[in-house]
Scaffold this active site. Sequence first.
Site, PDB file in Angstrom:
ATOM      1  N   GLY A 293       0.806  -1.211   0.000  1.00 44.33           N
ATOM      2  CA  GLY A 293       0.000   0.000   0.000  1.00 44.33           C
ATOM      3  C   GLY A 293       0.835   1.254   0.000  1.00 44.33           C
ATOM      4  O   GLY A 293       1.732   1.394   0.812  1.00 44.33           O
ATOM      5  N   SER A 294       0.566   2.191  -0.915  1.00 45.96           N
ATOM      6  CA  SER A 294       1.457   3.320  -1.048  1.00 45.96           C
ATOM      7  C   SER A 294       0.893   4.346  -2.022  1.00 45.96           C
ATOM      8  O   SER A 294      -0.263   4.307  -2.408  1.00 45.96           O
ATOM      9  CB  SER A 294       2.825   2.832  -1.530  1.00 45.96           C
ATOM     10  OG  SER A 294       2.652   1.936  -2.615  1.00 45.96           O
ATOM     11  N   ARG A 295       1.788   5.257  -2.437  1.00 50.06           N
ATOM     12  CA  ARG A 295       1.395   6.323  -3.347  1.00 50.06           C
ATOM     13  C   ARG A 295       2.621   6.754  -4.145  1.00 50.06           C
ATOM     14  O   ARG A 295       3.747   6.688  -3.662  1.00 50.06           O
ATOM     15  CB  ARG A 295       0.845   7.486  -2.518  1.00 50.06           C
ATOM     16  CG  ARG A 295       0.701   8.816  -3.229  1.00 50.06           C
ATOM     17  CD  ARG A 295       0.040   9.796  -2.304  1.00 50.06           C
ATOM     18  NE  ARG A 295       0.230  11.181  -2.712  1.00 50.06           N
ATOM     19  CZ  ARG A 295      -0.478  12.200  -2.241  1.00 50.06           C
ATOM     20  NH1 ARG A 295      -1.402  11.992  -1.327  1.00 50.06           N
ATOM     21  NH2 ARG A 295      -0.239  13.420  -2.651  1.00 50.06           N
TER      22      ARG A 295
END
Length: 218
Positions: A187-189
């Site tokens: 999970g990240s950006r």
Amino acid sequence: MTIHREGYQSIGIGALLFGIINIVSFNFLSAAMPWLAVAIFIVTLFVFLFLISFFRIPNRKLTINDNQIICPADGKVVVIEEITDVEYFNDKRVQVSIFMSPANVHVNRNPINGVVKYSQYHKGKYLVAWHPKSSTENERHSVVLENAKGTILVKQIAGALAKRICNYLKVGTEVKQCNEMGFIKFGSRVDVLLPLGTTINVQLNQVVQGGVTVLATF
């Protein structure tokens, strides 16, 4: 589909735990509570298959075009705005941010051909990836790529679940568009900082594919 090398250790540990949990479960629970043993098997199998899926690299026809900036990550476009960059450019840029859920492919790819002019890891917090301050306060790795068309900054940002950012680029290296630049676990950006005047080819809330969707045009 193949499995990314960053997942070998995690999948190996997951397989070991899956085996141990279910051996213990069936040895001690299958006679007295068979339904519970079956439930544990189903849940742990789902978790293990999800772990394998997280590290997948799907087969895709990648988009290669010197005039285009290709999405570096799978996910959903959550920000398109003009900002003032204080890390490298010290001027105004257009920021496009892609949120990557745990279900997305987490390979990050080079948006353009070019030379790596800057590569810097920053320690930080683990705010949720869609938080406005995650771009500047979360753990992150920033890379600047430059070619004859322009210069862009790509920022891999850890989210609330992400605890490890992998980046393979070194200053002075010449990179190819859509080749791997790194990987973010769980999970990240990814933020892309573009020159003013760049034509944006995506919209807010659009679902994009890394290495495939055209993010912008020089």
